[in-house]
Design a protein around this motif. Structure first.
Motif, PDB file in Angstrom:
ATOM      1  N   THR A 338      46.293 -18.306 -81.021  1.00 12.60           N
ATOM      2  CA  THR A 338      44.959 -18.646 -80.818  1.00 12.60           C
ATOM      3  C   THR A 338      44.396 -19.825 -81.759  1.00 12.60           C
ATOM      4  OG1 THR A 338      44.158 -16.907 -81.942  1.00 12.60           O
ATOM      5  CG2 THR A 338      44.089 -16.969 -79.794  1.00 12.60           C
ATOM      6  N   ALA A 339      43.384 -20.733 -81.436  1.00 12.27           N
ATOM      7  CA  ALA A 339      43.072 -21.617 -82.283  1.00 12.27           C
ATOM      8  C   ALA A 339      41.644 -21.771 -82.306  1.00 12.27           C
ATOM      9  CB  ALA A 339      43.902 -23.058 -82.232  1.00 12.27           C
ATOM     10  N   CYS A 340      41.185 -22.234 -83.558  1.00 13.80           N
ATOM     11  CA  CYS A 340      39.559 -22.558 -83.358  1.00 13.80           C
ATOM     12  C   CYS A 340      39.260 -23.828 -82.749  1.00 13.80           C
ATOM     13  CB  CYS A 340      38.990 -22.620 -84.848  1.00 13.80           C
ATOM     14  SG  CYS A 340      39.201 -23.945 -85.676  1.00 13.80           S
ATOM     15  N   THR A 341      38.238 -24.499 -82.670  1.00 12.73           N
ATOM     16  CA  THR A 341      37.933 -25.542 -81.762  1.00 12.73           C
ATOM     17  C   THR A 341      38.657 -26.722 -82.501  1.00 12.73           C
ATOM     18  OG1 THR A 341      35.813 -24.817 -80.995  1.00 12.73           O
ATOM     19  CG2 THR A 341      36.046 -27.181 -81.249  1.00 12.73           C
ATOM     20  N   GLY A 342      38.448 -26.728 -83.924  1.00  9.48           N
ATOM     21  CA  GLY A 342      39.268 -27.953 -84.648  1.00  9.48           C
ATOM     22  C   GLY A 342      38.511 -29.389 -84.561  1.00  9.48           C
ATOM     23  N   ARG A 343      39.109 -30.243 -84.849  1.00 12.55           N
ATOM     24  CA  ARG A 343      39.023 -31.881 -84.455  1.00 12.55           C
ATOM     25  C   ARG A 343      39.265 -32.000 -83.149  1.00 12.55           C
ATOM     26  NH1 ARG A 343      41.493 -35.249 -89.682  1.00 12.55           N
ATOM     27  NH2 ARG A 343      40.076 -34.536 -91.032  1.00 12.55           N
ATOM     28  N   PRO A 344      38.491 -32.716 -82.244  1.00 22.62           N
ATOM     29  CA  PRO A 344      37.361 -33.375 -82.837  1.00 22.62           C
ATOM     30  C   PRO A 344      35.983 -32.762 -82.533  1.00 22.62           C
ATOM     31  CG  PRO A 344      38.283 -34.394 -80.589  1.00 22.62           C
ATOM     32  CD  PRO A 344      38.992 -33.180 -80.964  1.00 22.62           C
ATOM     33  N   VAL A 353      43.576 -29.007 -84.942  1.00 27.20           N
ATOM     34  CA  VAL A 353      44.381 -27.803 -85.073  1.00 27.20           C
ATOM     35  C   VAL A 353      45.200 -27.195 -83.723  1.00 27.20           C
ATOM     36  CG1 VAL A 353      43.463 -26.763 -87.099  1.00 27.20           C
ATOM     37  CG2 VAL A 353      42.495 -26.172 -85.004  1.00 27.20           C
ATOM     38  N   ARG A 354      44.431 -27.681 -82.676  1.00 25.61           N
ATOM     39  CA  ARG A 354      44.806 -27.254 -81.259  1.00 25.61           C
ATOM     40  C   ARG A 354      46.163 -28.304 -81.055  1.00 25.61           C
ATOM     41  NH1 ARG A 354      41.310 -24.012 -78.899  1.00 25.61           N
ATOM     42  NH2 ARG A 354      42.359 -24.511 -76.903  1.00 25.61           N
ATOM     43  N   ALA A 355      46.114 -29.356 -81.220  1.00 25.96           N
ATOM     44  CA  ALA A 355      47.161 -30.440 -81.071  1.00 25.96           C
ATOM     45  C   ALA A 355      48.217 -30.052 -82.090  1.00 25.96           C
ATOM     46  CB  ALA A 355      46.844 -31.599 -81.169  1.00 25.96           C
ATOM     47  N   ASP A 356      47.876 -29.594 -83.187  1.00 29.04           N
ATOM     48  CA  ASP A 356      48.996 -29.398 -84.118  1.00 29.04           C
ATOM     49  C   ASP A 356      49.821 -27.784 -83.817  1.00 29.04           C
ATOM     50  OD1 ASP A 356      48.675 -31.344 -85.465  1.00 29.04           O
ATOM     51  OD2 ASP A 356      47.498 -30.426 -87.104  1.00 29.04           O
ATOM     52  N   ALA A 357      49.027 -26.962 -83.299  1.00 29.34           N
ATOM     53  CA  ALA A 357      49.464 -25.743 -82.749  1.00 29.34           C
ATOM     54  C   ALA A 357      50.533 -26.072 -81.687  1.00 29.34           C
ATOM     55  CB  ALA A 357      48.357 -24.841 -82.362  1.00 29.34           C
ATOM     56  N   LEU A 358      50.100 -26.821 -80.575  1.00 24.96           N
ATOM     57  CA  LEU A 358      50.728 -27.146 -79.346  1.00 24.96           C
ATOM     58  C   LEU A 358      52.264 -27.638 -79.827  1.00 24.96           C
ATOM     59  CD1 LEU A 358      48.232 -28.412 -76.874  1.00 24.96           C
ATOM     60  CD2 LEU A 358      49.326 -26.233 -76.872  1.00 24.96           C
ATOM     61  N   VAL A 359      52.196 -28.645 -80.863  1.00 26.28           N
ATOM     62  CA  VAL A 359      53.579 -29.151 -81.218  1.00 26.28           C
ATOM     63  C   VAL A 359      54.325 -28.132 -81.942  1.00 26.28           C
ATOM     64  CG1 VAL A 359      54.484 -30.690 -83.148  1.00 26.28           C
ATOM     65  CG2 VAL A 359      52.366 -31.639 -81.539  1.00 26.28           C
ATOM     66  N   ALA A 360      53.561 -27.178 -82.627  1.00 28.33           N
ATOM     67  CA  ALA A 360      54.392 -26.213 -83.489  1.00 28.33           C
ATOM     68  C   ALA A 360      55.052 -25.152 -82.605  1.00 28.33           C
ATOM     69  CB  ALA A 360      53.719 -25.703 -84.619  1.00 28.33           C
ATOM     70  N   LEU A 361      54.355 -24.720 -81.391  1.00 20.61           N
ATOM     71  CA  LEU A 361      54.583 -23.575 -80.906  1.00 20.61           C
ATOM     72  C   LEU A 361      55.813 -23.569 -79.995  1.00 20.61           C
ATOM     73  CD1 LEU A 361      51.370 -22.136 -79.866  1.00 20.61           C
ATOM     74  CD2 LEU A 361      52.751 -21.249 -81.481  1.00 20.61           C
ATOM     75  N   PRO A 362      56.442 -24.617 -79.429  1.00 20.37           N
ATOM     76  CA  PRO A 362      57.550 -24.515 -78.719  1.00 20.37           C
ATOM     77  C   PRO A 362      58.964 -23.961 -79.499  1.00 20.37           C
ATOM     78  CG  PRO A 362      56.333 -26.413 -78.034  1.00 20.37           C
ATOM     79  CD  PRO A 362      55.661 -25.762 -79.210  1.00 20.37           C
ATOM     80  N   LEU A 365      59.176 -18.838 -82.692  1.00 25.68           N
ATOM     81  CA  LEU A 365      59.574 -17.660 -81.643  1.00 25.68           C
ATOM     82  C   LEU A 365      58.394 -16.812 -81.411  1.00 25.68           C
ATOM     83  CD1 LEU A 365      63.136 -17.026 -82.699  1.00 25.68           C
ATOM     84  CD2 LEU A 365      62.594 -18.197 -80.784  1.00 25.68           C
ATOM     85  N   PRO A 366      58.471 -16.292 -80.413  1.00 22.96           N
ATOM     86  CA  PRO A 366      57.113 -15.206 -80.445  1.00 22.96           C
ATOM     87  C   PRO A 366      57.546 -14.357 -81.322  1.00 22.96           C
ATOM     88  CG  PRO A 366      57.842 -15.638 -78.111  1.00 22.96           C
ATOM     89  CD  PRO A 366      58.821 -16.292 -79.055  1.00 22.96           C
ATOM     90  N   GLY A 367      56.616 -13.281 -81.781  1.00 28.14           N
ATOM     91  CA  GLY A 367      56.503 -12.344 -82.654  1.00 28.14           C
ATOM     92  C   GLY A 367      55.481 -11.360 -82.555  1.00 28.14           C
ATOM     93  N   PRO A 368      55.730 -10.389 -83.238  1.00 23.95           N
ATOM     94  CA  PRO A 368      54.769  -9.185 -83.182  1.00 23.95           C
ATOM     95  C   PRO A 368      53.369  -9.432 -83.401  1.00 23.95           C
ATOM     96  CG  PRO A 368      55.961  -8.858 -85.146  1.00 23.95           C
ATOM     97  CD  PRO A 368      56.904 -10.062 -84.426  1.00 23.95           C
ATOM     98  N   LEU A 369      53.006 -10.349 -84.511  1.00 25.59           N
ATOM     99  CA  LEU A 369      51.823 -10.639 -85.000  1.00 25.59           C
ATOM    100  C   LEU A 369      51.126 -11.728 -84.268  1.00 25.59           C
ATOM    101  CD1 LEU A 369      52.409 -10.574 -88.880  1.00 25.59           C
ATOM    102  CD2 LEU A 369      51.313  -8.604 -87.375  1.00 25.59           C
ATOM    103  N   PRO A 370      49.979 -11.606 -83.910  1.00 25.90           N
ATOM    104  CA  PRO A 370      48.917 -12.813 -83.502  1.00 25.90           C
ATOM    105  C   PRO A 370      48.847 -13.826 -84.321  1.00 25.90           C
ATOM    106  CG  PRO A 370      47.768 -10.477 -83.386  1.00 25.90           C
ATOM    107  CD  PRO A 370      48.997 -10.398 -84.175  1.00 25.90           C
ATOM    108  N   VAL A 371      48.776 -15.178 -83.893  1.00 23.95           N
ATOM    109  CA  VAL A 371      48.662 -16.248 -84.877  1.00 23.95           C
ATOM    110  C   VAL A 371      47.409 -17.176 -84.793  1.00 23.95           C
ATOM    111  CG1 VAL A 371      49.766 -18.434 -85.344  1.00 23.95           C
ATOM    112  CG2 VAL A 371      51.226 -16.560 -85.049  1.00 23.95           C
ATOM    113  N   HIS A 372      46.814 -17.273 -85.763  1.00 27.02           N
ATOM    114  CA  HIS A 372      45.330 -18.146 -85.511  1.00 27.02           C
ATOM    115  C   HIS A 372      45.247 -19.211 -86.365  1.00 27.02           C
ATOM    116  CE1 HIS A 372      41.258 -18.763 -83.988  1.00 27.02           C
ATOM    117  NE2 HIS A 372      40.804 -18.821 -85.164  1.00 27.02           N
ATOM    118  N   PHE A 373      45.275 -20.463 -85.657  1.00 24.55           N
ATOM    119  CA  PHE A 373      45.065 -21.821 -86.354  1.00 24.55           C
ATOM    120  C   PHE A 373      43.509 -22.117 -86.698  1.00 24.55           C
ATOM    121  CE2 PHE A 373      49.270 -24.067 -85.906  1.00 24.55           C
ATOM    122  CZ  PHE A 373      49.970 -22.962 -85.566  1.00 24.55           C
ATOM    123  N   SER A 374      43.339 -22.376 -87.783  1.00 25.71           N
ATOM    124  CA  SER A 374      41.946 -22.593 -88.169  1.00 25.71           C
ATOM    125  C   SER A 374      41.869 -24.049 -88.820  1.00 25.71           C
ATOM    126  CB  SER A 374      41.407 -21.599 -89.194  1.00 25.71           C
ATOM    127  OG  SER A 374      41.498 -20.174 -88.681  1.00 25.71           O
ATOM    128  N   GLY A 375      40.536 -24.648 -88.507  1.00 28.99           N
ATOM    129  CA  GLY A 375      40.516 -26.055 -89.113  1.00 28.99           C
ATOM    130  C   GLY A 375      39.775 -25.946 -90.576  1.00 28.99           C
TER     131      GLY A 375
END
Ligand code: SF4
Length: 433
Positions: A338-344, A353-362, A365-375
């Motif tokens: 998940t990610a917060c709203t971030g810029r803009p 943070v949402r754009a950066d998460a989309l680039v990083a995620l592919p 690998l999926p794992g057991p812990l949730p991940v959260h991106f925050s601005g």
């Protein structure tokens, strides 16, 4: 027109009352509760924001269509699912308040304008669908919503006050509610009214007990005069007489030693029970087209893990939903991220943070812990329990920390994968933050 009300009501939301603290007690806050709502739109960098309370996350087919239409015609075309299973619309125009209110009221999404921000009810999303659980707490949620809206005094609750209804499986009991009901055996329920006191009572009294506890909190908060929004903010000298409040409501209750809260992992995306589905919204946000793709359905239930239970949909629908970009498998790269709203959209954010998460995620690998991106360090909407904390730290939007370890944006995939751990089907059991 169901639920209709005069446009003048838009400005008439009840303020959080200010009272004088008792001698020796400091005020916690002097401001009223500014939580956004469907009628109180919040100005953000990307336009106005509306937060729609959806008790137990529930939407009828008609309400799904209304939400999609509102997002497309008045907002930025997307619907965010919050960590309470509510919905947010963003990018709304300054002058759309009355039109939005009329749309929502027409679809029964505003049953009480005075209570619209206090209908915060999280309930086990699969309750009544999969044979697990000791009661159908989705039904409790509907009854509690009706009882809240029928009680004028309940409109004074803060927009942050949360009811949590767990059907005994333990999926939502750890989500930090202020008044918690947990279904127990032999037609009973356990009430946790926000302190180190717990009561067992008849399940038939559960909804009335939750409301009685909320009203007892309001009385205690008024008496304390410190501006408390939640029971945990009350000093020990002002803890409500929960047993007295239950007795006054005619509810027989037995005080118990505080038991450990039940815990189970949230459902993974895919088939759910017999003839239902569960899908996750990529980074917690749906396009209007993705939301509509959930139909036909008997109903849709948004979840605190930013997904949607599609009631009455068979597994043959999963392929289509995946084609719409929804997350339908636990091993998909975006599952649990998940990610917060971030810029803009948010002025406080240091990065998109949402754009950066989309680039990083592919590549992560999926794992057991949730991940959260925050601005920023507020970490809005972060998961409960243990999670991987990806925090923007650089003013140029190019540096992060991953669980406190400085990480350049270009290395996020590897750092997130390492922090998530091996992709085994385990889940953290103890809330840590
Ligand atoms: S965590 Fe910070 S940047 Fe993200 S939405 Fe909240 S305030 Fe904005």
């Amino acid at each position: 027109m169901a639920g209709w009300f005069p446009v003048g009501m838009l400005a008439a939301m009840p303020p959080t009352p200010h009272t004088t603290p008792e001698p020796g007690e400091a005020r916690i806050r002097d401001r009223g509760d500014a939580c956004p709502g469907a009628l109180r739109l919040h100005p953000a960098e990307d336009g106005r924001l509306a937060r729609l309370r959806l008790p137990a996350g529930r939407l009828t087919s008609r309400q799904v269509e209304t939400l999609a239409t509102a997002a497309e015609t008045l907002g930025d075309g997307r619907i965010s699912i919050t960590s309470r299973g509510n919905a947010e619309l963003r990018g709304l125009t300054d002058d759309c308040g009355a039109t939005l209110a009329a749309l929502l009221a027409e679809a029964d999404l505003l049953p009480s304008p005075t209570h619209e921000r206090v209908r915060n009810i999280v309930a086990s999303p699969a309750s009544g669908l999969d044979g697990l659980g000791r009661a159908d707490v989705q039904l409790w949620a509907r009854d509690l919503d009706a009882a809240l809206c029928a009680e004028p005094r309940a409109a004074a609750l803060s927009g942050r006050f949360l009811f949590v209804l767990d059907d005994g499986r333990g999926d939502v009991a750890g989500l930090g509610g202020d008044v918690k009901l947990i279904a127990d055996g032999d037609g009973t329920a356990v009430l946790w009214p926000g302190g180190p006191q717990v009561f067992r009572l008849a399940a038939a009294d559960a909804v009335r007990a939750a409301l009685a506890a909320a009203l007892a909190f309001l009385d205690a908060a008024d008496a304390a005069g410190t501006g408390a929004w939640r029971p945990r903010e009350l000093a020990v000298t002002h803890v409500p007489d929960w047993a007295g409040a239950l007795a006054a409501a005619g509810i027989a209750a037995e005080a118990l030693p505080v038991p450990p809260a039940p815990f189970s992992a949230p459902p993974g995306p895919g088939a759910l029970g017999d003839g239902h589905l569960y899908v996750l919204a990529p980074l917690g946000r749906l396009t209007a087209a993705q939301l509509r793709a959930l139909l036909p359905a008997d109903e849709v239930r948004f979840t605190p893990w930013r997904g949607a239970v599609v009631v009455g949909a068979g597994p043959e629908r999963l392929r289509d939903l995946e084609a719409y970009g929804l997350i339908t498998r636990p091993d998909a790269p975006g599952a649990g991220v998940t990610a917060c709203t971030g810029r803009p959209g948010c002025a406080k954010s240091l990065a998109d943070v949402r754009a950066d998460a989309l680039v990083a995620l592919p590549a992560a690998l999926p794992g057991p812990l949730p991940v959260h991106f925050s601005g920023c360090e507020r970490r809005c909407g972060h998961p409960h329990g243990a999670w991987v904390d990806v925090l923007a730290t650089g003013t140029e939007g190019d540096s992060y920390s991953v669980d406190g370890v400085p990480t350049p944006r270009t290395s996020l995939s590897e750092a997130v994968a390492a922090a998530r751990g091996p992709a085994t089907p385990t889940h953290p059991a103890t809330p840590t933050r």
